[in-house]
Structures are given as C-alpha cells and as structure tokens.
Design a protein around this motif. Structure first.
Motif, PDB file in Angstrom:
ATOM      1  N   SER A  56       4.480   5.744  -5.229  1.00 15.66           N
ATOM      2  CA  SER A  56       4.452   5.734  -6.667  1.00 15.66           C
ATOM      3  C   SER A  56       3.459   7.285  -7.082  1.00 15.66           C
ATOM      4  O   SER A  56       3.096   7.840  -8.302  1.00 15.66           O
ATOM      5  CB  SER A  56       4.345   4.524  -7.040  1.00 15.66           C
ATOM      6  OG  SER A  56       3.228   3.749  -7.259  1.00 15.66           O
ATOM      7  N   ARG A  57       2.158   6.567  -6.783  1.00 19.48           N
ATOM      8  CA  ARG A  57       1.089   8.049  -7.683  1.00 19.48           C
ATOM      9  C   ARG A  57       1.813   9.149  -7.278  1.00 19.48           C
ATOM     10  O   ARG A  57       1.296  10.190  -8.150  1.00 19.48           O
ATOM     11  CB  ARG A  57      -0.165   8.051  -6.625  1.00 19.48           C
ATOM     12  CG  ARG A  57      -0.849   6.052  -7.413  1.00 19.48           C
ATOM     13  CD  ARG A  57      -1.976   6.587  -7.376  1.00 19.48           C
ATOM     14  NE  ARG A  57      -2.760   5.384  -5.571  1.00 19.48           N
ATOM     15  CZ  ARG A  57      -2.777   4.524  -5.102  1.00 19.48           C
ATOM     16  NH1 ARG A  57      -2.704   4.312  -6.310  1.00 19.48           N
ATOM     17  NH2 ARG A  57      -3.104   4.195  -3.974  1.00 19.48           N
ATOM     18  N   SER A  58       2.147   9.359  -5.775  1.00 16.49           N
ATOM     19  CA  SER A  58       2.075  10.459  -5.481  1.00 16.49           C
ATOM     20  C   SER A  58       3.278  11.508  -6.235  1.00 16.49           C
ATOM     21  O   SER A  58       3.647  12.717  -6.760  1.00 16.49           O
ATOM     22  CB  SER A  58       2.697  10.641  -4.399  1.00 16.49           C
ATOM     23  OG  SER A  58       1.805  10.284  -3.474  1.00 16.49           O
ATOM     24  N   LYS A 116       4.005  10.092  -8.981  1.00 12.56           N
ATOM     25  CA  LYS A 116       3.343  10.898 -10.648  1.00 12.56           C
ATOM     26  C   LYS A 116       3.352  12.607 -10.573  1.00 12.56           C
ATOM     27  O   LYS A 116       3.454  13.221 -12.011  1.00 12.56           O
ATOM     28  CB  LYS A 116       2.585   9.943 -11.345  1.00 12.56           C
ATOM     29  CG  LYS A 116       3.442   8.589 -11.448  1.00 12.56           C
ATOM     30  CD  LYS A 116       2.631   7.706 -11.823  1.00 12.56           C
ATOM     31  CE  LYS A 116       2.538   6.396 -12.465  1.00 12.56           C
ATOM     32  NZ  LYS A 116       1.948   5.254 -12.685  1.00 12.56           N
ATOM     33  N   ARG A 117       2.567  12.287  -9.939  1.00 12.33           N
ATOM     34  CA  ARG A 117       1.785  14.429  -9.744  1.00 12.33           C
ATOM     35  C   ARG A 117       2.878  14.772  -9.164  1.00 12.33           C
ATOM     36  O   ARG A 117       3.578  16.646 -10.029  1.00 12.33           O
ATOM     37  CB  ARG A 117       0.426  14.480  -8.793  1.00 12.33           C
ATOM     38  CG  ARG A 117      -0.173  13.076  -9.202  1.00 12.33           C
ATOM     39  CD  ARG A 117      -1.303  13.649  -8.138  1.00 12.33           C
ATOM     40  NE  ARG A 117      -1.049  13.384  -6.951  1.00 12.33           N
ATOM     41  CZ  ARG A 117      -1.646  12.305  -6.078  1.00 12.33           C
ATOM     42  NH1 ARG A 117      -1.767  11.137  -6.557  1.00 12.33           N
ATOM     43  NH2 ARG A 117      -1.152  11.558  -5.083  1.00 12.33           N
ATOM     44  N   TYR A 175       7.271   0.461 -13.357  1.00 10.39           N
ATOM     45  CA  TYR A 175       7.536  -0.289 -12.298  1.00 10.39           C
ATOM     46  C   TYR A 175       8.345  -1.591 -12.209  1.00 10.39           C
ATOM     47  O   TYR A 175       7.680  -2.573 -12.990  1.00 10.39           O
ATOM     48  CB  TYR A 175       5.924  -0.700 -11.282  1.00 10.39           C
ATOM     49  CG  TYR A 175       5.772  -0.846 -10.389  1.00 10.39           C
ATOM     50  CD1 TYR A 175       5.514   0.023  -9.563  1.00 10.39           C
ATOM     51  CD2 TYR A 175       5.300  -2.673 -10.108  1.00 10.39           C
ATOM     52  CE1 TYR A 175       5.693  -0.733  -7.903  1.00 10.39           C
ATOM     53  CE2 TYR A 175       5.225  -2.593  -8.799  1.00 10.39           C
ATOM     54  CZ  TYR A 175       5.073  -1.628  -7.258  1.00 10.39           C
ATOM     55  OH  TYR A 175       4.776  -1.765  -6.298  1.00 10.39           O
ATOM     56  N   ASP A 205       8.867   5.770 -15.837  1.00 13.34           N
ATOM     57  CA  ASP A 205       7.104   5.294 -14.844  1.00 13.34           C
ATOM     58  C   ASP A 205       7.145   3.706 -15.500  1.00 13.34           C
ATOM     59  O   ASP A 205       5.974   3.815 -15.320  1.00 13.34           O
ATOM     60  CB  ASP A 205       5.938   5.896 -15.804  1.00 13.34           C
ATOM     61  CG  ASP A 205       5.430   7.457 -15.719  1.00 13.34           C
ATOM     62  OD1 ASP A 205       5.921   7.918 -14.834  1.00 13.34           O
ATOM     63  OD2 ASP A 205       5.190   8.233 -16.655  1.00 13.34           O
ATOM     64  N   LYS A 250       1.968   1.579  -3.696  1.00 13.44           N
ATOM     65  CA  LYS A 250       1.127   2.387  -4.120  1.00 13.44           C
ATOM     66  C   LYS A 250       1.174   3.992  -4.249  1.00 13.44           C
ATOM     67  O   LYS A 250       1.288   4.189  -5.587  1.00 13.44           O
ATOM     68  CB  LYS A 250      -0.023   1.351  -4.544  1.00 13.44           C
ATOM     69  CG  LYS A 250       0.553  -0.318  -4.687  1.00 13.44           C
ATOM     70  CD  LYS A 250      -1.270  -0.606  -4.324  1.00 13.44           C
ATOM     71  CE  LYS A 250      -0.844  -2.472  -5.176  1.00 13.44           C
ATOM     72  NZ  LYS A 250      -1.778  -2.647  -5.521  1.00 13.44           N
ATOM     73  N   GLU A 251       0.844   4.118  -2.829  1.00  8.11           N
ATOM     74  CA  GLU A 251       0.759   5.934  -2.810  1.00  8.11           C
ATOM     75  C   GLU A 251       1.972   6.393  -2.819  1.00  8.11           C
ATOM     76  O   GLU A 251       2.065   7.486  -3.719  1.00  8.11           O
ATOM     77  CB  GLU A 251       0.317   6.573  -1.288  1.00  8.11           C
ATOM     78  CG  GLU A 251      -0.661   5.309  -0.394  1.00  8.11           C
ATOM     79  CD  GLU A 251      -2.097   6.158  -1.005  1.00  8.11           C
ATOM     80  OE1 GLU A 251      -1.448   6.594  -1.154  1.00  8.11           O
ATOM     81  OE2 GLU A 251      -2.503   4.783  -1.173  1.00  8.11           O
ATOM     82  N   PHE A 268      10.878   2.203  -9.034  1.00  4.41           N
ATOM     83  CA  PHE A 268      10.144   2.606  -9.947  1.00  4.41           C
ATOM     84  C   PHE A 268      11.333   3.985 -10.398  1.00  4.41           C
ATOM     85  O   PHE A 268      11.320   4.693  -9.861  1.00  4.41           O
ATOM     86  CB  PHE A 268       8.828   3.501  -8.941  1.00  4.41           C
ATOM     87  CG  PHE A 268       8.161   4.457  -9.253  1.00  4.41           C
ATOM     88  CD1 PHE A 268       6.718   4.413 -10.422  1.00  4.41           C
ATOM     89  CD2 PHE A 268       7.931   5.620  -9.643  1.00  4.41           C
ATOM     90  CE1 PHE A 268       6.147   5.293 -10.749  1.00  4.41           C
ATOM     91  CE2 PHE A 268       7.207   6.787 -10.532  1.00  4.41           C
ATOM     92  CZ  PHE A 268       6.065   6.562 -10.808  1.00  4.41           C
ATOM     93  N   HIS A 277       0.866  -1.077   0.151  1.00  2.91           N
ATOM     94  CA  HIS A 277       0.267   0.184  -0.039  1.00  2.91           C
ATOM     95  C   HIS A 277       0.472   1.705  -0.403  1.00  2.91           C
ATOM     96  O   HIS A 277      -0.104   1.892  -1.086  1.00  2.91           O
ATOM     97  CB  HIS A 277      -1.152   0.116   1.246  1.00  2.91           C
ATOM     98  CG  HIS A 277      -1.346   1.220   1.444  1.00  2.91           C
ATOM     99  ND1 HIS A 277      -2.934   1.338   0.392  1.00  2.91           N
ATOM    100  CD2 HIS A 277      -1.959   2.550   2.264  1.00  2.91           C
ATOM    101  CE1 HIS A 277      -3.476   2.794   1.093  1.00  2.91           C
ATOM    102  NE2 HIS A 277      -2.542   3.169   2.179  1.00  2.91           N
TER     103      HIS A 277
END
Length: 499
Positions: A64-66, A68-69, A128, A126, A61-62, A146, A58
């Motif tokens: 990696s999303r952060s 990216k932004r 993974y 990007d 994943k959090e 990542f 978890h």
C-alpha cells in the motif's frame, strides 16, 4: 458401591468431565461470538479476526505504501509476481483492478473464477477496507481492499485475498483462552472430586480414628455412625460391634464383680448367724450356764442343729458353684416319667399330710413318655420347689397341687400353692442366687436363697425351663418343662409287630 469402584469412577470423571467441558465451552464460545453454529465466518468481523498472520499484514502495508508513491508499480508484472511469491506461503494472493477490468490476479485466485466477480466496487481514494469472510466454492476467503487513483484520476484497486481455514483460525486465535479454560476446568474437577472422595472416604476414616482414640482413653459410651455400605462402612460396622461387645463385656465384668461382693456378703451373713448362735451356746456351756443335764442336752441339740444348718448351706453353695461353673457331672438315663412322678407324689403326699398340708396330684402323661434325666438332680428340683412352697404357707388350710401333662413334645409340670404369693417386683428375681423376698434373711422363712437358683441351673442342664407366676396373697405356680424322647423299647415292639 465399593471404594475401588468409586476411585475408578473418580479417575474416569477426571478425564471425561474436562473433555466434555472443553467441547461445550468451545461450542458456547462459537455461539457467543457468532450467535449460531452454522457458519464460523462471523468470527472474523474485526481486523484481528480476519487477519492473524503477521507476514501477510506486513506485505499488505508495504504494497500500500509503494502504490501510494508509485501507482505504476501495479502495471509492473514482475513486481506483482514478487508480491504473489511472498504471499504464496501464506496461502494468499492479489488481484489488481483498473476501472472495471482485472489486469492481474494470482494463480490461486484464477482457480476461483467466481471470486473476482464478487469483488466489491471502488470506494474512495486511499481507502483501506477490511471485509468479512467471503465463501466461494465451499472455501472461505478474507479480503483487504486498497483503493487508489491512477493516471488522470483513473480508479484502481488492489485486492489481497487470503484463503482461510475457519477451524485452524479459531484454534490459533483462541488457543490461550481455551488453554486457560482447560486449566480452570481441570482444577475445578479435581477440587470437586477430591472433596467428594474426602467426604466418602477420609471423613469415615477420621471417625474411626476418633473412635479408636476414645476407646484408648477408656470411653466406650458412644456410638459410631457410618452410613456408607462400602469397605469402610463394613469396617465401621465391625468396629461398632467390637465397641458394643467390649462395652458389654466390661459391664458384665462389673456386674460379676458386684455379684461376687454380694455373694461374699450373703455367705458371710448366712454363715455368721448359725456360727454366732453356736458360739453363744458354747460360751454358755463353758460359763456353767447349762448347770443341769436338761439344759446341757438342750444346748447341745441347738448347737447340733445350727451346725447342720451350716452344713446344709455350705453344701447348697458348693452345689450351686459347681453347676454355675459347669463342673457338676450329670448322669443322664432314659426314664419313663409317669411312674417316676407317681412314686414321688405318693411319698410327698405322705410327708405333707404329716405336716397338715393338703396335697393333690393330677398326672396326665402317657405311659410311653420318656425323658432324659439325672434322677438325683431332678428330684432335688422338685424338693426345692416344695420346700419353698411349704416355707411360705400362711393359710389356715395350706394346699399344694401338682399337675403333669404333655404338649408339643414336652412334659409340662406345674406345682401350685396357696401361700403368701410373690410381689411382682420380686417375681423376676426369685431364680437369682441369694435372692429372698424376705429381706430379714430369717432362716425359717427366707431359706438359703439358693434353692430356686439351683433348680434353674439343673433344669437348664436338662435342656428344660423353669418359670413362675404368682398373685400376692393368693399363691404361686412354678412351671417346669422337659423335652420328651421316644421310648426305644416301644419302637422295637412296634417294629416287631410290623414284621
């Protein structure tokens, strides 16, 4: 092997066999997934194998999303420290690489100086990636990479590194499989051992139960087969012996009943013959047939002879019955056999010569040969044998020969005649009561049928034996044996001479 030992071994097997089976099963699973037992890192070649921690996944994943932004977050040390704090409980950490330089690494990673040097290069934006276990300083690490672009397409990489205990991971990962396998092994072990114990214990007990049921229903014509030598086998042997003895007892009882009926029939026949003759002569006297003194005297003599014959038969039967029931007392005394047989031979020779029968005696006994005898009963044996020989004489020159000698501590007596002999089939029955080779049961040739039976009973009562050999048309030999005892008088004389 006893039942107790079998049960102990079966209980031990229920514990040992599943334990050994689980160890072997675990090793086989390692070999199946890895191919060897040297290293367990191959167990984690898939995503599920490398990461089995929900919290770690978890967090990754959090992040990696952060990233990216907002790629700038990877330069925010406070943010990175928060991520490190969250991963610390999972025994994991992160490393951030911009270009070729590591700009941040968690404390647990800093301790493994060789770890960051072995990190894989940048792959693709990007991207993974999951990697097999890395082994650094005898420790295993799982790696997630990542890749991202940072500031004017500058290459950046976030590494999440988790320290992994292979054994703990293996147990956690495959515990359900091992548990199910353990249940299967336990069930299979119990089924096999129960079947074995059923075969070794329950089946023989069922055989005993069926045998007892057959005996209850009166069926004894079977044989119990139990091959084991344990307690149940011993019980089966005792049960089979009991059944055999019971069957023999019933057969013997049936034989006794048949003998009793035969005895009654024989007695009835043997008593009816003289009784019928007596009744006929008495009727003749009463009807006046004996109308002269000579006829009356002849009739009375015949009646007296038949009555004497009946009395002799009754006495023989009474004696045999008492001998058979062991109710006839013996009055034993120490007797020197040589003078006894010499006197008996002289008397017998005189009687036989009057009847035209040649008699020859050959007595080779020592003077000190002593036997324990009941004189009256022993003479009855000898006389019964002689009477039987005389009764079946058929030669123009009848002969009887008497031989006595000692051998192996026994006195052996043989009485030989040259009579009609005995058929081999009848020879084995001549010492049975009321048995006669002459089935006509003529009193002049067949006798009472008790003479030799009485002789056998008396000889057995003296601790001796009686036997017969015969050749048809040539003659018969009756053999007697008696144990010889030491003459105490002779011993006293020898002891006195020694003094």
């Amino acid at each position: 092997m006893s039942i107790r030992m079998k049960l102990l071994l079966s209980y031990a097997a229920m514990l040992v066999i599943p334990l050994i089976s689980m160890i072997l099963l675990s090793l086989l699973m390692v070999v199946f997934f890895r191919g060897d037992l040297q290293n367990m890192k191959g167990l984690y070649e898939t995503t599920e194998q490398r990461f089995d921690r929900e919290n770690t996944e978890h967090i990754i994943k959090e992040v990696s999303r952060s990233v990216k932004r907002q790629p700038e977050l990877l330069l925010d040390r406070s943010y990175l420290e928060e991520i490190t704090a969250e991963l610390r409980d999972e025994d994991a950490g992160i490393a951030v690489r911009i270009g070729d330089a590591i700009i941040y690494e968690s404390g647990s990673i800093e301790k493994a100086s060789d770890l960051t040097a072995a990190l894989p290069p940048y792959a693709k934006k990007d991207d993974y990636s999951l990697y097999p276990l890395m082994k650094v300083d005898n420790a295993s690490y799982s790696l997630v990479q990542f890749d991202f672009s940072y500031r004017n397409n500058e290459q950046g990489t976030l590494f999440v590194i988790s320290k992994v205990d292979p054994l703990t991971f293996y147990i956690r990962k495959y515990l359900p499989t091992l548990f199910i396998a353990l249940i299967c092994v336990l069930v299979l072990t119990h089924v096999l051992l129960t079947a074995y114990m059923s075969k070794k214990i329950i089946r023989p007990l069922r055989s005993l139960r069926d045998a007892a049921r057959q005996i209850k229903e009166g069926n004894l014509d079977f044989q119990l087969q139990i091959g084991s030598k344990d307690e149940i086998g011993q019980l089966g042997i005792a049960f089979e012996e009991m059944r055999s003895r019971l069957q023999h007892s019933l057969q013997l009882q049936a034989q006794y009943e048949a003998n009793r009926k035969e005895l009654i029939a024989s007695i009835s026949h043997d008593l009816r013959t003289p009784l019928t003759a007596i009744q006929g002569y008495v009727d003749g006297i009463m009807d006046g047939v004996a109308d002269t003194p000579e006829k009356s005297r002849k009739y009375m003599q015949t009646i007296a002879g038949k009555a004497e014959e009946m009395d002799h038969l009754i006495q023989e039967l009474f004696l045999y019955s008492k001998l058979d029931l062991n109710r006839q007392p013996y009055h034993f005394e120490r007797v020197k056999l040589l003078p006894l047989l010499e006197d008996w031979s002289e008397e017998l020779q005189f009687e036989l010569e009057k009847r035209g029968i040649a008699f020859d005696s050959d007595i080779r006994l020592d003077t000190d040969a002593v036997v324990m005898l009941d004189m009256d009963h022993f003479k009855r044996v000898l006389n019964n044998i002689i009477q039987n020989s005389v009764r079946y004489m058929d030669k123009p020159v009848p002969q009887i020969r008497f031989l006595a000698y000692s051998r192996a501590g026994k006195a052996l007596l043989e009485i030989t005649d040259n009579g009609i002999g005995i058929d081999p089939h009848a020879l084995e029955h001549i010492f049975e009561r009321f048995y006669r080779a002459d089935e006509s049961r003529n009193a002049h040739t067949g006798g009472s049928g008790l003479g030799l039976a009485i002789a056998k009973q008396i000889m057995e009562g003296h601790g001796g034996t009686i036997a017969a050999t015969s050749r048809l048309t040539e003659g018969t030999v009756i053999k007697l044996s008696l144990p010889i005892t030491i003459d105490e008088g002779m011993m006293d004389d020898e002891e006195g001479s020694a003094h």
